[in-house]
Design a protein around this motif. Structure first.
Motif, PDB file in Angstrom:
ATOM      1  N   THR A  36       0.865  -1.183   0.000  1.00 52.04           N
ATOM      2  CA  THR A  36       0.000   0.000   0.000  1.00 52.04           C
ATOM      3  C   THR A  36       0.904   1.236   0.000  1.00 52.04           C
ATOM      4  O   THR A  36       2.097   1.132  -0.221  1.00 52.04           O
ATOM      5  CB  THR A  36      -0.923  -0.014   1.236  1.00 52.04           C
ATOM      6  OG1 THR A  36      -0.100  -0.173   2.393  1.00 52.04           O
ATOM      7  CG2 THR A  36      -1.936  -1.134   1.150  1.00 52.04           C
ATOM      8  N   ASP A  75     -13.174  -3.689   7.401  1.00 49.62           N
ATOM      9  CA  ASP A  75     -14.207  -2.789   6.860  1.00 49.62           C
ATOM     10  C   ASP A  75     -13.937  -1.316   7.210  1.00 49.62           C
ATOM     11  O   ASP A  75     -14.667  -0.430   6.787  1.00 49.62           O
ATOM     12  CB  ASP A  75     -15.614  -3.226   7.298  1.00 49.62           C
ATOM     13  CG  ASP A  75     -15.735  -3.297   8.812  1.00 49.62           C
ATOM     14  OD1 ASP A  75     -14.771  -2.896   9.516  1.00 49.62           O
ATOM     15  OD2 ASP A  75     -16.789  -3.753   9.299  1.00 49.62           O
ATOM     16  N   ARG A  81      -6.556  -3.448   3.741  1.00 49.73           N
ATOM     17  CA  ARG A  81      -7.517  -4.222   2.942  1.00 49.73           C
ATOM     18  C   ARG A  81      -8.438  -3.261   2.183  1.00 49.73           C
ATOM     19  O   ARG A  81      -8.658  -3.431   0.973  1.00 49.73           O
ATOM     20  CB  ARG A  81      -8.316  -5.161   3.857  1.00 49.73           C
ATOM     21  CG  ARG A  81      -9.581  -5.704   3.249  1.00 49.73           C
ATOM     22  CD  ARG A  81      -9.382  -6.462   1.943  1.00 49.73           C
ATOM     23  NE  ARG A  81      -8.828  -7.783   2.142  1.00 49.73           N
ATOM     24  CZ  ARG A  81      -8.500  -8.600   1.135  1.00 49.73           C
ATOM     25  NH1 ARG A  81      -8.652  -8.214  -0.130  1.00 49.73           N
ATOM     26  NH2 ARG A  81      -8.001  -9.797   1.375  1.00 49.73           N
ATOM     27  N   ALA A  82      -8.921  -2.234   2.878  1.00 54.07           N
ATOM     28  CA  ALA A  82      -9.821  -1.276   2.221  1.00 54.07           C
ATOM     29  C   ALA A  82      -9.089  -0.548   1.089  1.00 54.07           C
ATOM     30  O   ALA A  82      -9.637  -0.354   0.002  1.00 54.07           O
ATOM     31  CB  ALA A  82     -10.373  -0.286   3.244  1.00 54.07           C
ATOM     32  N   ASN A  85      -8.752  -2.920  -1.939  1.00 56.58           N
ATOM     33  CA  ASN A  85     -10.024  -3.083  -2.655  1.00 56.58           C
ATOM     34  C   ASN A  85     -10.345  -1.824  -3.447  1.00 56.58           C
ATOM     35  O   ASN A  85     -10.682  -1.887  -4.623  1.00 56.58           O
ATOM     36  CB  ASN A  85     -11.164  -3.365  -1.665  1.00 56.58           C
ATOM     37  CG  ASN A  85     -11.046  -4.763  -1.064  1.00 56.58           C
ATOM     38  OD1 ASN A  85     -10.271  -5.600  -1.542  1.00 56.58           O
ATOM     39  ND2 ASN A  85     -11.803  -5.016  -0.022  1.00 56.58           N
ATOM     40  N   ARG A  86     -10.216  -0.692  -2.764  1.00 53.43           N
ATOM     41  CA  ARG A  86     -10.604   0.598  -3.354  1.00 53.43           C
ATOM     42  C   ARG A  86      -9.734   0.953  -4.574  1.00 53.43           C
ATOM     43  O   ARG A  86     -10.236   1.377  -5.602  1.00 53.43           O
ATOM     44  CB  ARG A  86     -10.438   1.661  -2.266  1.00 53.43           C
ATOM     45  CG  ARG A  86     -10.914   3.048  -2.618  1.00 53.43           C
ATOM     46  CD  ARG A  86     -10.876   3.948  -1.389  1.00 53.43           C
ATOM     47  NE  ARG A  86      -9.541   4.103  -0.824  1.00 53.43           N
ATOM     48  CZ  ARG A  86      -9.196   3.806   0.440  1.00 53.43           C
ATOM     49  NH1 ARG A  86     -10.086   3.336   1.290  1.00 53.43           N
ATOM     50  NH2 ARG A  86      -7.957   3.989   0.861  1.00 53.43           N
ATOM     51  N   PHE A  89      -8.236  -4.013  -6.324  1.00 53.56           N
ATOM     52  CA  PHE A  89      -8.969  -5.271  -6.497  1.00 53.56           C
ATOM     53  C   PHE A  89     -10.389  -5.080  -7.034  1.00 53.56           C
ATOM     54  O   PHE A  89     -10.875  -5.895  -7.819  1.00 53.56           O
ATOM     55  CB  PHE A  89      -9.029  -6.048  -5.174  1.00 53.56           C
ATOM     56  CG  PHE A  89      -7.687  -6.461  -4.620  1.00 53.56           C
ATOM     57  CD1 PHE A  89      -6.599  -6.699  -5.451  1.00 53.56           C
ATOM     58  CD2 PHE A  89      -7.515  -6.629  -3.239  1.00 53.56           C
ATOM     59  CE1 PHE A  89      -5.365  -7.086  -4.932  1.00 53.56           C
ATOM     60  CE2 PHE A  89      -6.292  -7.021  -2.719  1.00 53.56           C
ATOM     61  CZ  PHE A  89      -5.215  -7.245  -3.561  1.00 53.56           C
ATOM     62  N   ASP A  90     -11.075  -4.012  -6.600  1.00 50.52           N
ATOM     63  CA  ASP A  90     -12.458  -3.797  -7.040  1.00 50.52           C
ATOM     64  C   ASP A  90     -12.559  -3.521  -8.534  1.00 50.52           C
ATOM     65  O   ASP A  90     -13.653  -3.556  -9.089  1.00 50.52           O
ATOM     66  CB  ASP A  90     -13.092  -2.599  -6.299  1.00 50.52           C
ATOM     67  CG  ASP A  90     -13.494  -2.957  -4.881  1.00 50.52           C
ATOM     68  OD1 ASP A  90     -13.537  -4.166  -4.567  1.00 50.52           O
ATOM     69  OD2 ASP A  90     -13.767  -2.034  -4.086  1.00 50.52           O
ATOM     70  N   HIS A  91     -11.432  -3.218  -9.166  1.00 49.77           N
ATOM     71  CA  HIS A  91     -11.484  -2.775 -10.568  1.00 49.77           C
ATOM     72  C   HIS A  91     -10.888  -3.785 -11.547  1.00 49.77           C
ATOM     73  O   HIS A  91     -10.774  -3.494 -12.731  1.00 49.77           O
ATOM     74  CB  HIS A  91     -10.725  -1.447 -10.709  1.00 49.77           C
ATOM     75  CG  HIS A  91     -11.125  -0.465  -9.658  1.00 49.77           C
ATOM     76  ND1 HIS A  91     -12.353   0.165  -9.677  1.00 49.77           N
ATOM     77  CD2 HIS A  91     -10.502  -0.054  -8.532  1.00 49.77           C
ATOM     78  CE1 HIS A  91     -12.448   0.946  -8.604  1.00 49.77           C
ATOM     79  NE2 HIS A  91     -11.341   0.824  -7.892  1.00 49.77           N
ATOM     80  N   LYS A  96     -11.039 -12.258  -5.122  1.00 46.26           N
ATOM     81  CA  LYS A  96     -10.618 -11.703  -3.820  1.00 46.26           C
ATOM     82  C   LYS A  96     -10.304 -12.785  -2.783  1.00 46.26           C
ATOM     83  O   LYS A  96      -9.597 -12.527  -1.814  1.00 46.26           O
ATOM     84  CB  LYS A  96     -11.683 -10.750  -3.287  1.00 46.26           C
ATOM     85  CG  LYS A  96     -11.579  -9.379  -3.894  1.00 46.26           C
ATOM     86  CD  LYS A  96     -12.264  -8.335  -3.024  1.00 46.26           C
ATOM     87  CE  LYS A  96     -12.503  -7.112  -3.877  1.00 46.26           C
ATOM     88  NZ  LYS A  96     -13.763  -6.457  -3.636  1.00 46.26           N
ATOM     89  N   THR A  99      -6.638 -13.116  -2.394  1.00 44.64           N
ATOM     90  CA  THR A  99      -5.861 -11.926  -2.009  1.00 44.64           C
ATOM     91  C   THR A  99      -5.719 -11.926  -0.488  1.00 44.64           C
ATOM     92  O   THR A  99      -6.712 -12.024   0.236  1.00 44.64           O
ATOM     93  CB  THR A  99      -6.563 -10.621  -2.471  1.00 44.64           C
ATOM     94  OG1 THR A  99      -7.809 -10.471  -1.800  1.00 44.64           O
ATOM     95  CG2 THR A  99      -6.772 -10.608  -3.977  1.00 44.64           C
TER      96      THR A  99
END
Ligand code: PGA
Length: 267
Positions: A36, A75, A81-82, A85-86, A89-91, A96, A99
């Motif tokens: 990150t 969360d 993790r957020a 994802n943001r 991974f979300d794209h 997941k 991951t």
């Protein structure tokens, strides 16, 4: 160490994207080590673009992140993790379930997370390529200065400097963690290939020590001098502390022409 100095942040991300893409094309089920931080954002955005234009797929890829805060649940927007994802991974088309981060659920014993994470990496066949940044204090992952060079995934207490460096990301009334679980230095040394990205003036000192200083636990990144397959990707600003710059530029040109003539060397 291969030191590649590029013009700016975008060029660093683009070159890292090409190197990562070269691996995924020959090994779609590669195990990636991810990180990150602000430095990696441009790379993730670049990889998302490559996924969207159909030139890369992460469907079979597994990933392991370097570190995660302790005491911040998945969360929570501040968790790594957020972030993953943001920003990434979300794209893309990664599953997941494949991951992983060294996260600790509230009810679990954080001291058990490290050995389990090490086993998971081992069972996945080890990490093919680790992407990472460097702290202004020379840390890699959250292995702060004085971390054992033989360390494995475990709890680390963050230094004041790291807490201060990251405080810009937390609002005043938000809980800012002082502890994290991080891959150890020996864990990182086990990966097959490392891409270390650094951009901006505030990294110049740490980069100089990492590449040209002595190997010392006081600059954990300096241990990468002992790894046989490290590429350090820098923008001009992060390269200002290097004394041997001309030689690195010259070597990079030689390596590029060897690659053109003979192709990429993969294990
Ligand atoms: P940064 O963090 O990319 O946010 O500068 C790098 C690191 O601390 O390893």
């Amino acid at each position: 160490m291969e030191v590649i100095v590029l013009k700016n942040v975008e060029n660093v991300a683009a070159t890292a994207g090409v190197l990562l893409g070269e691996l995924l094309r020959v090994k779609p089920a590669a195990v990636l080590g991810l990180a990150t931080g602000g430095t990696q954002l441009a790379l993730y955005h670049r990889l998302v673009e490559k996924y969207l234009d159909g030139s890369l797929s992460f469907k079979q890829t597994t990933s392991f992140n370097l570190d995660e805060y302790l005491g911040v649940s998945a969360d929570n927007n501040q968790s790594f993790r957020a972030y993953m994802n943001r920003e990434f991974f979300d794209h893309i088309d990664i599953d997941k379930h494949n991951t992983f981060l060294p996260a600790c659920n509230e009810e679990d014993n954080p001291r058990l997370v490290g050995p389990l994470y090490e086993k998971k990496i081992h069972d996945a066949g080890g990490i093919d390529l680790q992407v990472m940044g460097i702290g202004a204090n020379g840390h890699i992952g959250f292995n702060e200065p004085s971390s054992s060079l033989g360390s494995r995934t475990r709890i680390k207490t963050l230094t004041k400097q790291t807490i201060e460096d990251n405080s810009r990301l937390f609002s005043k009334d938000e809980f800012q963690p002082k502890l994290a679980i991080t891959m150890g230095i020996a864990t990182i040394m086990d990966v097959r290939r490392i891409l270390l990205l650094a951009t901006g003036e505030n990294k110049a000192d740490a980069v100089g020590k990492m590449v040209e200083g002595p190997v010392t636990a006081m600059c954990p990144a300096s241990v990468l001098q002992l790894h046989e397959n490290v590429s350090v990707l820098l923008d001009e600003k992060a390269a200002t502390g290097l004394k041997n710059r001309q030689y690195y530029d010259w070597t990079y040109r030689q390596n590029e022409s060897l690659k053109e003539r003979f192709g990429i060397l993969h294990e």
